[in-house]
Design an enzyme around this catalytic site. Sequence first.
Site, PDB file in Angstrom:
ATOM      1  N   HIS A  96       0.753  -1.159   0.037  1.00  0.00           N
ATOM      2  CA  HIS A  96      -0.167  -0.079  -0.117  1.00  0.00           C
ATOM      3  C   HIS A  96       1.068   1.414   0.094  1.00  0.00           C
ATOM      4  O   HIS A  96       1.730   1.217   0.560  1.00  0.00           O
ATOM      5  CB  HIS A  96      -0.970  -0.088   1.388  1.00  0.00           C
ATOM      6  CG  HIS A  96      -1.916   1.004   1.104  1.00  0.00           C
ATOM      7  ND1 HIS A  96      -1.682   2.401   1.421  1.00  0.00           N
ATOM      8  CD2 HIS A  96      -3.162   0.962   0.890  1.00  0.00           C
ATOM      9  CE1 HIS A  96      -2.769   2.893   1.234  1.00  0.00           C
ATOM     10  NE2 HIS A  96      -3.662   2.229   0.856  1.00  0.00           N
ATOM     11  N   GLU A 168      -3.678   2.547  -7.379  1.00  0.00           N
ATOM     12  CA  GLU A 168      -4.057   3.564  -6.551  1.00  0.00           C
ATOM     13  C   GLU A 168      -3.335   4.843  -6.704  1.00  0.00           C
ATOM     14  O   GLU A 168      -2.251   4.869  -5.958  1.00  0.00           O
ATOM     15  CB  GLU A 168      -3.801   3.016  -4.980  1.00  0.00           C
ATOM     16  CG  GLU A 168      -4.983   1.967  -4.730  1.00  0.00           C
ATOM     17  CD  GLU A 168      -5.292   1.844  -3.459  1.00  0.00           C
ATOM     18  OE1 GLU A 168      -6.441   1.929  -2.971  1.00  0.00           O
ATOM     19  OE2 GLU A 168      -4.225   1.796  -2.282  1.00  0.00           O
TER      20      GLU A 168
HETATM   21  C1  PEP Z   1      -6.757   3.266   0.229  1.00  0.00           C
HETATM   22  O1  PEP Z   1      -6.643   3.246   1.498  1.00  0.00           O
HETATM   23  O2  PEP Z   1      -6.080   2.606  -0.370  1.00  0.00           O
HETATM   24  C2  PEP Z   1      -7.880   4.411  -0.264  1.00  0.00           C
HETATM   25  C3  PEP Z   1      -7.951   4.145  -1.610  1.00  0.00           C
HETATM   26  O3  PEP Z   1      -8.306   5.121   0.450  1.00  0.00           O
HETATM   27  P1  PEP Z   1      -9.552   6.369   0.173  1.00  0.00           P
HETATM   28  O4  PEP Z   1     -10.598   5.452  -0.552  1.00  0.00           O
HETATM   29  O5  PEP Z   1      -9.922   6.660   1.497  1.00  0.00           O
HETATM   30  O6  PEP Z   1      -8.901   7.196  -0.867  1.00  0.00           O
END
Ligand code: PEP
Length: 254
Positions: A96, A168
């Site tokens: 992450h 992400e």
């Molecule tokens: C995450 O923690 O990977 C994430 C996408 O958080 P959020 O949905 O709050 O942006």
Amino acid sequence: MNNRYVIANWKMNLSLNESVQLAKKINIRLMKEIWRRQVVICPDFLSLSSLSLAFSKSKLNLGAQNVFWQEQGSYTGEVSIKNLNQLNVNTIILGHSERRTILKESSEMINKKLKLVLKYNLNPIVCIGENKEIRDKGRERSFLKKQLKETLIDIRLKKNQEIIIAYEPIWAIGTGKNMPAKEVKNMLNYIKEEIANLYNKNIANEKFVFIYGGSVDTSNIKSLAKYSDIQGVLVGGASLKLNSFIKICKNILE
Ligand code: PEP
């Protein structure tokens, strides 16, 4: 098409009691949904044991937010895959961006963790994503290509194994600035092409699942759900609110 997934990443946001309460409520709300097997709840480590009990009779999946790359030994403060396995954790988030940036985890470390997760036949979710500076310079594709190559060195998948790649973009996490659905689709397609270059098209199609994370909530889930190439979402903030989370699940899994 592979199954779609919704992954809830609760990070370090809830008390033990709050985690158990929220888990029980989610459990009740999803009890009758056949797609509940595609939902994974990742609480903090200290809540795993209680949630393991809470989920023992349901088909909700329990996930961990991290694991160490050695099976056991003198590794003070680290988390053992054997114990996660005993708690019925079947999914593990790796790399992450908060771990990559705050804890300085490298792709090499994530590669070692990925090998161990596959050795234990657990389901890995590998997170990748560029920061704002890289995106502003228009270098996100080459950055993701490098992250993928380094993370997937010597990774071979056995029958029935798959890897979930969670794209992400760091600038979209927890900021409310989510990426437009069409662009998410294009980025996931690019990532899939790069996986096909590293392996081949069949493997990219059959052994990898491509999901998005970054400020997913009830206002944008419908547009993301329209694209079949978006095979799921990883949700942080909105997964902490019962009604929002259930709505997200329904929109993308029903
Ligand atoms: C995450 O923690 O990977 C994430 C996408 O958080 P959020 O949905 O709050 O942006």
